[in-house]
Design a protein around this motif. Structure first.
Motif, PDB file in Angstrom:
ATOM      1  N   GLN A 203       0.800  -1.221   0.000  1.00 44.30           N
ATOM      2  CA  GLN A 203       0.000   0.000   0.000  1.00 44.30           C
ATOM      3  C   GLN A 203       0.831   1.268   0.000  1.00 44.30           C
ATOM      4  OE1 GLN A 203      -3.265  -0.123  -0.601  1.00 44.30           O
ATOM      5  NE2 GLN A 203      -2.807  -2.320  -0.799  1.00 44.30           N
ATOM      6  N   ARG A 204       2.148   1.145  -0.129  1.00 47.96           N
ATOM      7  CA  ARG A 204       2.980   2.346  -0.251  1.00 47.96           C
ATOM      8  C   ARG A 204       3.023   2.859  -1.684  1.00 47.96           C
ATOM      9  NH1 ARG A 204       8.381   0.261   2.708  1.00 47.96           N
ATOM     10  NH2 ARG A 204       7.790  -1.620   1.558  1.00 47.96           N
ATOM     11  N   VAL A 205       2.289   2.209  -2.584  1.00 47.40           N
ATOM     12  CA  VAL A 205       2.321   2.565  -3.997  1.00 47.40           C
ATOM     13  C   VAL A 205       1.130   3.461  -4.333  1.00 47.40           C
ATOM     14  CG1 VAL A 205       2.303   1.683  -6.353  1.00 47.40           C
ATOM     15  CG2 VAL A 205       3.500   0.417  -4.550  1.00 47.40           C
ATOM     16  N   ARG A 206       1.387   4.566  -5.012  1.00 47.08           N
ATOM     17  CA  ARG A 206       0.347   5.486  -5.464  1.00 47.08           C
ATOM     18  C   ARG A 206       0.423   5.613  -6.982  1.00 47.08           C
ATOM     19  NH1 ARG A 206      -1.893   4.519  -1.091  1.00 47.08           N
ATOM     20  NH2 ARG A 206      -0.967   5.398   0.784  1.00 47.08           N
ATOM     21  N   VAL A 207      -0.737   5.772  -7.595  1.00 41.88           N
ATOM     22  CA  VAL A 207      -0.826   5.942  -9.050  1.00 41.88           C
ATOM     23  C   VAL A 207      -1.322   7.352  -9.333  1.00 41.88           C
ATOM     24  CG1 VAL A 207      -1.948   5.154 -11.165  1.00 41.88           C
ATOM     25  CG2 VAL A 207      -1.246   3.492  -9.430  1.00 41.88           C
ATOM     26  N   TYR A 208      -0.674   8.035 -10.284  1.00 41.71           N
ATOM     27  CA  TYR A 208      -1.054   9.411 -10.589  1.00 41.71           C
ATOM     28  C   TYR A 208      -0.959   9.647 -12.096  1.00 41.71           C
ATOM     29  CZ  TYR A 208      -1.564  14.450  -9.946  1.00 41.71           C
ATOM     30  OH  TYR A 208      -2.039  15.740  -9.975  1.00 41.71           O
ATOM     31  N   HIS A 209      -2.100   9.937 -12.717  1.00 44.06           N
ATOM     32  CA  HIS A 209      -2.127  10.286 -14.141  1.00 44.06           C
ATOM     33  C   HIS A 209      -3.438  10.996 -14.438  1.00 44.06           C
ATOM     34  CE1 HIS A 209      -4.821   6.871 -14.633  1.00 44.06           C
ATOM     35  NE2 HIS A 209      -3.906   6.064 -14.157  1.00 44.06           N
ATOM     36  N   SER A 210      -3.573  11.483 -15.668  1.00 47.83           N
ATOM     37  CA  SER A 210      -4.700  12.354 -16.016  1.00 47.83           C
ATOM     38  C   SER A 210      -6.019  11.622 -16.147  1.00 47.83           C
ATOM     39  CB  SER A 210      -4.396  13.093 -17.334  1.00 47.83           C
ATOM     40  OG  SER A 210      -4.189  12.167 -18.385  1.00 47.83           O
ATOM     41  N   ALA A 211      -6.019  10.287 -16.214  1.00 44.39           N
ATOM     42  CA  ALA A 211      -7.280   9.560 -16.342  1.00 44.39           C
ATOM     43  C   ALA A 211      -7.980   9.378 -14.998  1.00 44.39           C
ATOM     44  CB  ALA A 211      -7.041   8.189 -16.980  1.00 44.39           C
ATOM     45  N   LEU A 212      -7.310   9.717 -13.893  1.00 49.47           N
ATOM     46  CA  LEU A 212      -7.978   9.676 -12.602  1.00 49.47           C
ATOM     47  C   LEU A 212      -8.990  10.809 -12.522  1.00 49.47           C
ATOM     48  CD1 LEU A 212      -4.909   9.105 -10.226  1.00 49.47           C
ATOM     49  CD2 LEU A 212      -6.422   7.380 -11.199  1.00 49.47           C
ATOM     50  N   SER A 213      -9.993  10.643 -11.682  1.00 50.08           N
ATOM     51  CA  SER A 213     -10.977  11.709 -11.493  1.00 50.08           C
ATOM     52  C   SER A 213     -10.317  12.878 -10.754  1.00 50.08           C
ATOM     53  CB  SER A 213     -12.165  11.193 -10.689  1.00 50.08           C
ATOM     54  OG  SER A 213     -11.770  10.888  -9.353  1.00 50.08           O
ATOM     55  N   GLU A 214     -10.987  14.033 -10.780  1.00 52.38           N
ATOM     56  CA  GLU A 214     -10.453  15.197 -10.073  1.00 52.38           C
ATOM     57  C   GLU A 214     -10.268  14.885  -8.594  1.00 52.38           C
ATOM     58  OE1 GLU A 214     -12.551  18.813 -10.629  1.00 52.38           O
ATOM     59  OE2 GLU A 214     -12.249  18.879 -12.803  1.00 52.38           O
ATOM     60  N   GLY A 215     -11.245  14.192  -8.007  1.00 48.00           N
ATOM     61  CA  GLY A 215     -11.143  13.861  -6.590  1.00 48.00           C
ATOM     62  C   GLY A 215      -9.991  12.916  -6.309  1.00 48.00           C
ATOM     63  N   GLU A 216      -9.785  11.926  -7.181  1.00 44.04           N
ATOM     64  CA  GLU A 216      -8.682  10.982  -6.988  1.00 44.04           C
ATOM     65  C   GLU A 216      -7.335  11.684  -7.089  1.00 44.04           C
ATOM     66  OE1 GLU A 216     -10.478   6.750  -8.629  1.00 44.04           O
ATOM     67  OE2 GLU A 216      -9.828   8.265 -10.072  1.00 44.04           O
ATOM     68  N   ARG A 217      -7.191  12.586  -8.044  1.00 46.04           N
ATOM     69  CA  ARG A 217      -5.921  13.295  -8.181  1.00 46.04           C
ATOM     70  C   ARG A 217      -5.687  14.226  -6.996  1.00 46.04           C
ATOM     71  NH1 ARG A 217      -5.390  15.502 -14.289  1.00 46.04           N
ATOM     72  NH2 ARG A 217      -3.284  15.963 -13.574  1.00 46.04           N
ATOM     73  N   TYR A 218      -6.745  14.870  -6.530  1.00 47.75           N
ATOM     74  CA  TYR A 218      -6.631  15.771  -5.383  1.00 47.75           C
ATOM     75  C   TYR A 218      -6.215  15.001  -4.127  1.00 47.75           C
ATOM     76  CZ  TYR A 218      -8.259  18.889  -1.626  1.00 47.75           C
ATOM     77  OH  TYR A 218      -8.350  19.664  -0.502  1.00 47.75           O
ATOM     78  N   ASP A 219      -6.865  13.874  -3.869  1.00 50.93           N
ATOM     79  CA  ASP A 219      -6.539  13.087  -2.673  1.00 50.93           C
ATOM     80  C   ASP A 219      -5.146  12.471  -2.775  1.00 50.93           C
ATOM     81  OD1 ASP A 219      -8.913  13.708  -1.505  1.00 50.93           O
ATOM     82  OD2 ASP A 219      -9.887  11.787  -1.905  1.00 50.93           O
ATOM     83  N   THR A 220      -4.794  11.980  -3.976  1.00 53.66           N
ATOM     84  CA  THR A 220      -3.458  11.403  -4.143  1.00 53.66           C
ATOM     85  C   THR A 220      -2.392  12.461  -3.901  1.00 53.66           C
ATOM     86  OG1 THR A 220      -4.324   9.827  -5.766  1.00 53.66           O
ATOM     87  CG2 THR A 220      -1.941  10.153  -5.725  1.00 53.66           C
ATOM     88  N   TRP A 221      -2.619  13.662  -4.411  1.00 51.94           N
ATOM     89  CA  TRP A 221      -1.659  14.750  -4.220  1.00 51.94           C
ATOM     90  C   TRP A 221      -1.431  15.009  -2.734  1.00 51.94           C
ATOM     91  CZ3 TRP A 221       0.826  17.775  -8.016  1.00 51.94           C
ATOM     92  CH2 TRP A 221       1.490  18.904  -7.547  1.00 51.94           C
ATOM     93  N   ARG A 222      -2.516  15.062  -1.955  1.00 48.69           N
ATOM     94  CA  ARG A 222      -2.379  15.358  -0.529  1.00 48.69           C
ATOM     95  C   ARG A 222      -1.681  14.214   0.211  1.00 48.69           C
ATOM     96  NH1 ARG A 222      -7.026  16.203   2.507  1.00 48.69           N
ATOM     97  NH2 ARG A 222      -8.202  14.852   1.120  1.00 48.69           N
ATOM     98  N   VAL A 223      -1.942  12.969  -0.201  1.00 51.70           N
ATOM     99  CA  VAL A 223      -1.257  11.840   0.428  1.00 51.70           C
ATOM    100  C   VAL A 223       0.243  11.890   0.138  1.00 51.70           C
ATOM    101  CG1 VAL A 223      -1.007   9.324   0.358  1.00 51.70           C
ATOM    102  CG2 VAL A 223      -3.277  10.338   0.493  1.00 51.70           C
TER     103      VAL A 223
END
Length: 849
Positions: free
Chosen positions: A355-375
């Motif tokens: 669970q230390r792995v995060r995925v970040y790309h433009s196909a994520l929803s706005e909420g997913e990108r926002y939460d991933t950024w904060r994590v």
């Protein structure tokens, strides 16, 4: 307000008393940095996203610097207060240096750079809206002008009687006087609607408080729900509690009123995740082990070019290089060039590191990108897997950056500005973080190859030889290492490549899309329980549609290109689509020019190939993998899972199938129309063809059985295709570099593309001519060996109703990732552009269309 420009990186101040904030405002045409007052009781940190007033709007802004004093030229009474803090601390320390470097090198504003970097939705302006008011019953209504009546009709056409002012202006030219008239007569109301920025997601949680003391006041049904909650540990999401016990919302609310449970809102993170069985480090081959030792010898910043043939186990080297980084409490970035590659690589990384792995790309929803950024802002060690935008992931303690398939053009941003290359930004970021940068590829870019050439000797033999530097106890900071993996894991041979001359196929009477050699390979797939890939460089059915009677070609009304025929399914209407502006239209039943019903379809795409396969191999299970079939969220993972689990015999696709796929059952690869890659009007066409064909060939023969590759061409004698056939990548590279050096093309020179566009074709051409003359005068005094090519119309002159012209500058040799020593007069050129002409700047361009 202050219109001063940002002169230094912001400092992480937290408190000032009294306190003002200098904020970078998100509003085109306004000064970049404005000063606002911080109301009493508000605490602001540098990097916070603010909502601030600007005129009659509320706009987004970023806190840059806190100060107790105002500039001398500002009256304290005129300084307005911030409205709110939309989001707190979204940038790690030292991040601003990277953003400013990107903005400077790519000739973009800092705000434009931040818009590209930030999760979408954080910087949003309010919009002016007009709403229809109910009748006032004040007697007979005054007569209205035709303009005001038109506005009323537009508002009445809306179900809510409400439209944005922008929409009304598009419908009615010069609508402002009519709006003022309607306001005077109290027929409409004008108001500002603030678009809410992305916010944390919360869910209602039910927590058990009392069970036994209240039993006498509870019904048996209520006691049953409480007993279930107790069995689940005394706490559940309210929706899960209602779903499991079939309790109504009213029953849950009653339990809360009686004090049996507490209901509260709790934040839940929207993170992309998947459940994977645990994976353990694999035994390394001799070459893998030496490569890992070389990587781990780099202390601080340094670049490692990992040149490994397809199937040589580069990913395992990446994973074992990441492991000690995490153990040391640092984080790692692993980039891939396309979203389609993230499911396979993220699953493998998550199986290794959990669970230390995060995925970040433009196909994520706005909420997913926002939460991933904060994590990612948290100090815990993490691994980020993503596409080019992930290079800006806000990891504060970065210990390693990896670019897989570093040669791929998907790492270059085409629009909006800044047109950055993730490899260049990775170079800067690794320098700032003082960490190693690994560039991995089976077919390295000539830029990366040239950069490490001075630091590692190249073998001169025609056949590539393993060049694996013996690791020293510590490679010096800033070093560049070349590491080669010359063999596949388990010593599997590279698949033989066969070139099929399609001219001979025509002489034999074969007029289908598939050569006899490819047909034979496909016939074996089902019989021998194997899988295959077919690669074609175009999606859609046919490149263009033409009338067989008069030759009329159906073109896009917005762009100077023909429409591509897309076959959907019978009996639906066939569609014509523009691949530039996405304009779609049904295919006309008759020719608009002569009325003939007879059309002919020219060229081939993935849909046409699928149609041919259904006719020749009706029992073959075929899957199409291109940008049309992967638009839906999660489609990449779904299609790849079906293929990897053996539900499909053959996958037909575009560039997506050429890279990153590691499926042992693939024993056959066919390439259709290889000449379409070679014959592009681009000096990089040979390099891209070599890379693409070797990459797609490497998808086969990764299991226990040898693979086979068949490439169809009308020019099998071409030197690039002969080099592909014999896996002569190094010989090709040496020849290509010699040609580039003679012509002063990258990596022996730097390119800068000026792109002008306007709805007015005459004005944009005149502006391009004037700009070219100015550049010749200004640059002639700076460099003796610069070259200016153009101005010339773009390869596609009109896109989305805008006419496009280009000027290409060839500047003196200047390796990528080193900003120009002499600034170009681009701000002056922008000031000379008429309002109708848009000037775009592409530094180190990869495409010239």
């Amino acid at each position: 307000m202050s219109g001063s420009e940002l002169s230094a990186s912001p400092q992480p101040d937290r408190h000032c008393d009294p306190c003002y904030v200098e904020a970078l405002v998100d509003c085109p045409g306004s000064p970049q940095v404005l000063t606002y007052r911080i109301p009493t009781g508000h605490t602001i940190a540098v990097g916070d996203i603010l909502t601030v007033p600007l005129g009659r709007q509320q706009v987004g802004a970023i806190a840059l610097r806190l100060t107790p004093d105002l500039p001398r030229d500002l009256d304290p009474g005129q300084v307005r207060a911030i409205e709110a803090v939309a989001s707190s601390s979204l940038f790690p320390p030292g991040y601003w240096t990277l953003l400013q470097t990107v903005a400077d090198y790519y000739h973009s504003s800092l705000m434009a750079t931040i818009r590209v970097v930030l999760p979408p939705g954080l910087l949003r302006r309010s919009q002016k809206r007009v709403k229809l008011l109910p009748p006032q019953n004040l007697g007979p209504e005054a007569p209205l002008s035709p303009l005001a009546q038109q506005i009323l009709q537009v508002l009445k056409s809306s179900k809510t009687g409400d439209y944005s002012w922008t929409h009304i202006q598009k419908k009615i030219k010069g609508a402002a006087p009519g709006l003022r008239e309607l306001q005077r007569h109290q027929r409409v109301a004008v108001y500002l609607q603030t678009q809410s920025p992305t916010q944390p997601k919360t869910r209602r949680v039910a927590t058990l408080i009392h069970e036994q003391p209240l039993a006498s006041s509870l019904t048996p049904r209520q006691q049953e729900v409480l007993q279930f909650l107790k069995q689940r540990g005394g706490e559940l999401w309210a929706v899960d509690l209602m779903g499991s016990t079939h309790a109504s919302p009213g029953l849950i609310q009653t339990l809360a009123r009686k004090g049996a449970i507490a209901l509260s809102d709790r934040e839940t993170l929207r993170l992309e995740s998947s459940l994977m069985a645990a994976d353990h480090p694999q035994s390394l081959t001799l070459h893998q082990r030496k490569a890992l030792e070389a990587i781990q010898s780099v202390q601080g910043f340094g670049t490692v070019l990992l040149h490994g043939v397809t199937g040589s186990g580069k990913t395992e080297v990446y994973l074992q290089a990441i492991a000690p980084i995490l153990a040391a409490g640092q984080s790692a970035l692993l980039l891939v060039p396309e979203i389609g590659l993230t499911p396979q690589i993220s699953d493998r990384v998550r199986a290794r590191f959990g669970q230390r792995v995060r995925v970040y790309h433009s196909a994520l929803s706005e909420g997913e990108r926002y939460d991933t950024w904060r994590v990612l802002l948290q100090s815990d060690p993490q691994v980020v897997v993503g596409t080019r935008s992930a290079i800006f992931a806000p990891l504060g303690n970065l210990g390693l950056i990896i670019l897989d398939e570093e040669h791929d053009g998907g790492y270059k941003q085409e629009s909006p500005a800044p047109c950055y290359h993730a490899r260049t930004v990775a170079h800067w970021r690794a320098q700032l973080a003082n960490c190693p940068l690994i560039l991995g590829s089976a077919t390295p870019s000539l830029e990366s190859w040239h950069r490490v050439q001075a630091a590692a000797p190249w073998p001169e033999a025609a056949q590539p030889q393993p060049v694996v530097p013996q690791p020293s106890p510590a490679a010096p900071a800033g070093s560049a290492l070349y590491v080669r993996l010359p063999e596949r894991v388990h010593a599997q041979p590279l698949p033989p490549i066969v070139l099929v001359d399609m001219r001979q196929e025509l002489q034999r009477g074969n007029r289908t899309l598939l050569s006899q050699r490819i047909q034979q390979g496909l016939a074996k797939l089902q019989a021998e329980q194997q899988q295959g890939l077919l690669f074609i460089n175009r999606r859609g059915h046919s490149t263009f549609v033409s009338c067989r009677s008069c030759g009329y070609v159906v073109e896009c009304p917005n762009c100077s290109v023909s429409l591509t025929y897309h076959h959907t399914h019978h009996p639906s209407t066939p569609l014509l689509r523009c691949h530039y502006c996405n304009h779609t239209a049904p295919q006309p039943p008759k020719c608009p020019s002569c009325g003939s019903p007879y059309f002919r379809y020219f060229g081939s795409g993935t849909q046409r190939v699928m149609e041919e396969l259904r006719e020749q191999f009706p029992t073959l299970r075929v899957l199409r993998f291109d940008s049309d079939t992967t638009r839906r969220k999660g489609a990449h993972r779904e299609l790849l899972t079906r293929f990897s689990q053996g539900e499909v015999d053959l996958m037909v696709g575009t560039q997506m199938v050429t890279k990153g796929l590691d499926i042992p059952q693939v024993q056959f690869v066919g390439v259709l129309a290889a000449d379409s890659l070679l014959n592009l009007s681009d000096f990089r066409a040979s390099e891209r063809t070599m890379q693409t064909l070797l990459q797609v060939a490497g998808r086969t023969g990764r299991g226990t059985q040898p693979g086979q590759v068949v490439i169809q061409t009308y020019n099998p004698e071409h030197p690039v295709l002969q080099a592909v056939k014999d896996y002569q990548f190094q010989a090709f590279t040496q020849s290509e570099l010699a040609m580039r050096q003679a012509l002063q093309y990258p990596p022996y020179g730097q390119l800068l593309l000026l792109k002008l566009s306007s709805p007015n074709p005459v004005l944009v051409e005149q502006t391009a001519q004037e700009m070219a003359s100015l550049l010749r005068e200004m640059l002639g005094a700076l460099w003796e060996n610069f070259a200016l090519l153009g101005p010339a119309p773009a390869q596609v002159l009109k896109v989305a109703r805008r006419f496009r012209w280009q000027i290409l500058l060839k500047l003196p040799e200047n390796l990528e990732a080193t900003p120009l020593s002499t600034p170009l007069p681009l701000d002056y050129l922008r000031s000379r552009c008429p309002r109708e002409v848009r000037l775009g700047i592409d530094v180190d361009p990869l495409h010239f269309g």
